[in-house]
Design a protein around this motif. Structure first.
Motif, PDB file in Angstrom:
ATOM      1  N   LEU A   6      40.742  42.530  51.984  1.00 56.22           N
ATOM      2  CA  LEU A   6      40.315  42.523  50.678  1.00 56.22           C
ATOM      3  C   LEU A   6      39.161  41.831  50.090  1.00 56.22           C
ATOM      4  O   LEU A   6      39.010  40.899  50.759  1.00 56.22           O
ATOM      5  CB  LEU A   6      41.470  41.844  49.694  1.00 56.22           C
ATOM      6  N   PHE A   7      38.085  42.322  49.705  1.00 53.27           N
ATOM      7  CA  PHE A   7      36.813  41.644  49.222  1.00 53.27           C
ATOM      8  C   PHE A   7      36.779  41.335  47.811  1.00 53.27           C
ATOM      9  O   PHE A   7      36.827  42.382  46.881  1.00 53.27           O
ATOM     10  CB  PHE A   7      35.537  42.332  49.791  1.00 53.27           C
ATOM     11  N   PHE A  35      38.345  46.415  47.537  1.00 59.15           N
ATOM     12  CA  PHE A  35      37.281  45.727  46.640  1.00 59.15           C
ATOM     13  C   PHE A  35      37.968  45.012  45.284  1.00 59.15           C
ATOM     14  O   PHE A  35      38.681  46.037  44.764  1.00 59.15           O
ATOM     15  CB  PHE A  35      36.148  46.232  46.531  1.00 59.15           C
ATOM     16  N   ALA A  36      37.866  43.884  44.878  1.00 60.39           N
ATOM     17  CA  ALA A  36      38.240  43.553  43.605  1.00 60.39           C
ATOM     18  C   ALA A  36      37.364  42.877  43.151  1.00 60.39           C
ATOM     19  O   ALA A  36      36.436  42.076  43.690  1.00 60.39           O
ATOM     20  CB  ALA A  36      39.808  42.791  43.680  1.00 60.39           C
ATOM     21  N   TYR A  37      37.049  42.472  41.649  1.00 62.52           N
ATOM     22  CA  TYR A  37      36.224  41.985  41.032  1.00 62.52           C
ATOM     23  C   TYR A  37      36.330  40.560  40.262  1.00 62.52           C
ATOM     24  O   TYR A  37      35.745  40.078  39.503  1.00 62.52           O
ATOM     25  CB  TYR A  37      35.417  42.945  39.891  1.00 62.52           C
ATOM     26  N   GLY A  39      40.029  37.287  40.229  1.00 65.66           N
ATOM     27  CA  GLY A  39      41.113  36.919  41.094  1.00 65.66           C
ATOM     28  C   GLY A  39      42.502  37.674  40.691  1.00 65.66           C
ATOM     29  O   GLY A  39      43.368  37.873  41.456  1.00 65.66           O
ATOM     30  N   ILE A  40      42.316  37.861  39.251  1.00 62.19           N
ATOM     31  CA  ILE A  40      43.835  38.604  38.782  1.00 62.19           C
ATOM     32  C   ILE A  40      43.889  39.880  39.272  1.00 62.19           C
ATOM     33  O   ILE A  40      44.969  40.086  39.770  1.00 62.19           O
ATOM     34  CB  ILE A  40      43.633  38.795  37.205  1.00 62.19           C
ATOM     35  N   GLU A  41      42.659  40.726  39.516  1.00 63.61           N
ATOM     36  CA  GLU A  41      42.866  42.191  40.121  1.00 63.61           C
ATOM     37  C   GLU A  41      43.126  42.055  41.489  1.00 63.61           C
ATOM     38  O   GLU A  41      44.005  42.570  42.228  1.00 63.61           O
ATOM     39  CB  GLU A  41      41.464  42.575  39.939  1.00 63.61           C
ATOM     40  N   ALA A  42      42.595  40.981  42.274  1.00 61.77           N
ATOM     41  CA  ALA A  42      43.050  40.790  43.521  1.00 61.77           C
ATOM     42  C   ALA A  42      44.265  40.417  43.989  1.00 61.77           C
ATOM     43  O   ALA A  42      45.023  40.828  44.865  1.00 61.77           O
ATOM     44  CB  ALA A  42      42.147  39.526  44.098  1.00 61.77           C
ATOM     45  N   LEU A  54      43.615  39.706  55.537  1.00 67.66           N
ATOM     46  CA  LEU A  54      42.319  38.999  55.206  1.00 67.66           C
ATOM     47  C   LEU A  54      41.847  39.020  53.902  1.00 67.66           C
ATOM     48  O   LEU A  54      41.429  40.407  53.469  1.00 67.66           O
ATOM     49  CB  LEU A  54      41.356  39.276  56.435  1.00 67.66           C
ATOM     50  N   VAL A  55      41.388  38.127  53.073  1.00 67.08           N
ATOM     51  CA  VAL A  55      40.924  37.960  51.898  1.00 67.08           C
ATOM     52  C   VAL A  55      39.479  37.349  52.032  1.00 67.08           C
ATOM     53  O   VAL A  55      39.482  36.144  52.580  1.00 67.08           O
ATOM     54  CB  VAL A  55      41.588  37.465  50.875  1.00 67.08           C
ATOM     55  N   ILE A  56      38.446  38.146  51.387  1.00 67.91           N
ATOM     56  CA  ILE A  56      37.091  37.283  51.418  1.00 67.91           C
ATOM     57  C   ILE A  56      36.685  37.174  49.983  1.00 67.91           C
ATOM     58  O   ILE A  56      36.711  38.150  49.338  1.00 67.91           O
ATOM     59  CB  ILE A  56      36.079  38.188  52.259  1.00 67.91           C
ATOM     60  N   THR A  57      36.766  36.081  49.499  1.00 63.94           N
ATOM     61  CA  THR A  57      36.600  35.660  48.003  1.00 63.94           C
ATOM     62  C   THR A  57      35.210  34.832  47.613  1.00 63.94           C
ATOM     63  O   THR A  57      35.009  34.053  48.296  1.00 63.94           O
ATOM     64  CB  THR A  57      37.814  35.175  47.398  1.00 63.94           C
TER      65      THR A  57
END
Length: 245
Positions: A6-7, A35-37, A39-42, A54-57
């Motif tokens: 998740l990016f 992909f998320a834009y 934190g809430i969406e993530a 794995l999350v890349i933020t």
């Protein structure tokens, strides 16, 4: 089965850049990027996709920033690991992110080769933890002995990653320092050419130390420090390889 990543970044161009750079891995089924834009969406995506390891933020985002997101991941998705994306000057935020459980970080603007290496390194770490968990369930050793082996192995692996984090930071700062020092010397040379009315004591100091000697010494210092960080990274990688075996 691909690795689900998740990016999270509010810059929508990042989706195109990441998808293009990792197109071969995506085509081969090695990686699957979501992909998320913010934190809430993530968090919503994480709830719907338990296979994400794995999350890349990014840190600075609207609605919910990266630090808040890391705290939520740590609280509700403890098996999901994170990499943060941040500018060099956000030292305080980077430290805070590490305290919230981030495994590693990459700098902005993103060097995609560095991103690729960091993803690979973190996924190796995640898979090693999974392997330990599986062996603990399957092995015939007494449970107490199995737990001891697992704990020691995990501690060593985590220590390797703790070593790699400052190494990456030092290496990045060395590269920045080389650029800054080179610019500084060039500016000093231009000043000396432009201004002829230089006090005698400054001229004497320039003659005693010499620009060429200064450049040479600084260059040797930078090379030496880079060799040191490379060697530490090699030691960390060798430890990781031995643990896997």
């Amino acid at each position: 089965m691909p690795e689900y990543i998740l990016f999270v970044d509010d810059e929508k161009l990042i989706k195109r850049l990441v998808s293009h750079y990792f197109r071969n891995q995506i085509r081969k089924g090695e990686y699957e990027f979501i992909f998320a834009y913010n934190g809430i969406e993530a968090l919503e995506i994480l709830r719907e996709n338990p296979l994400i390891n794995l999350v890349i933020t990014d840190i600075n985002m609207p609605e919910m920033d990266g630090l808040t997101l890391l705290g939520k991941i740590r609280e509700f998705h403890e098996n999901t690991k994170s990499i943060i994306v941040s500018a060099y000057e956000d030292i305080k935020m980077i430290r805070q992110a590490m305290s919230l459980g981030a495994c590693d970080f990459i700098n902005k603007p993103i060097d995609f080769q560095d991103l690729e290496n960091t993803i690979s390194r973190t996924l190796d770490y995640i898979n090693h933890l999974k392997k330990n968990s599986y062996l603990e369930e399957q092995t015939q050793l007494p449970k107490t002995q199995t737990n001891q082996i697992s704990v020691v192995s995990q501690l060593i692996t985590e220590s390797v990653y703790e070593i790699n984090n400052p190494i990456n930071w030092i290496s990045g700062n060395l590269q920045e320092a080389q650029v800054v020092i080179k610019d500084l010397i060039n500016n000093l040379q231009l000043c000396q050419q432009q201004f002829t009315d230089i006090p005698p004591e400054i001229l004497q100091n320039i003659q005693e130390h010499g620009r060429e000697d200064l450049v040479s010494q600084l260059s040797k210092m930078m090379i030496s420090m880079q060799v040191g960080t490379d060697r530490l990274e090699q030691i960390g990688n060798n430890l990781t390889t031995q643990i896997k075996q």
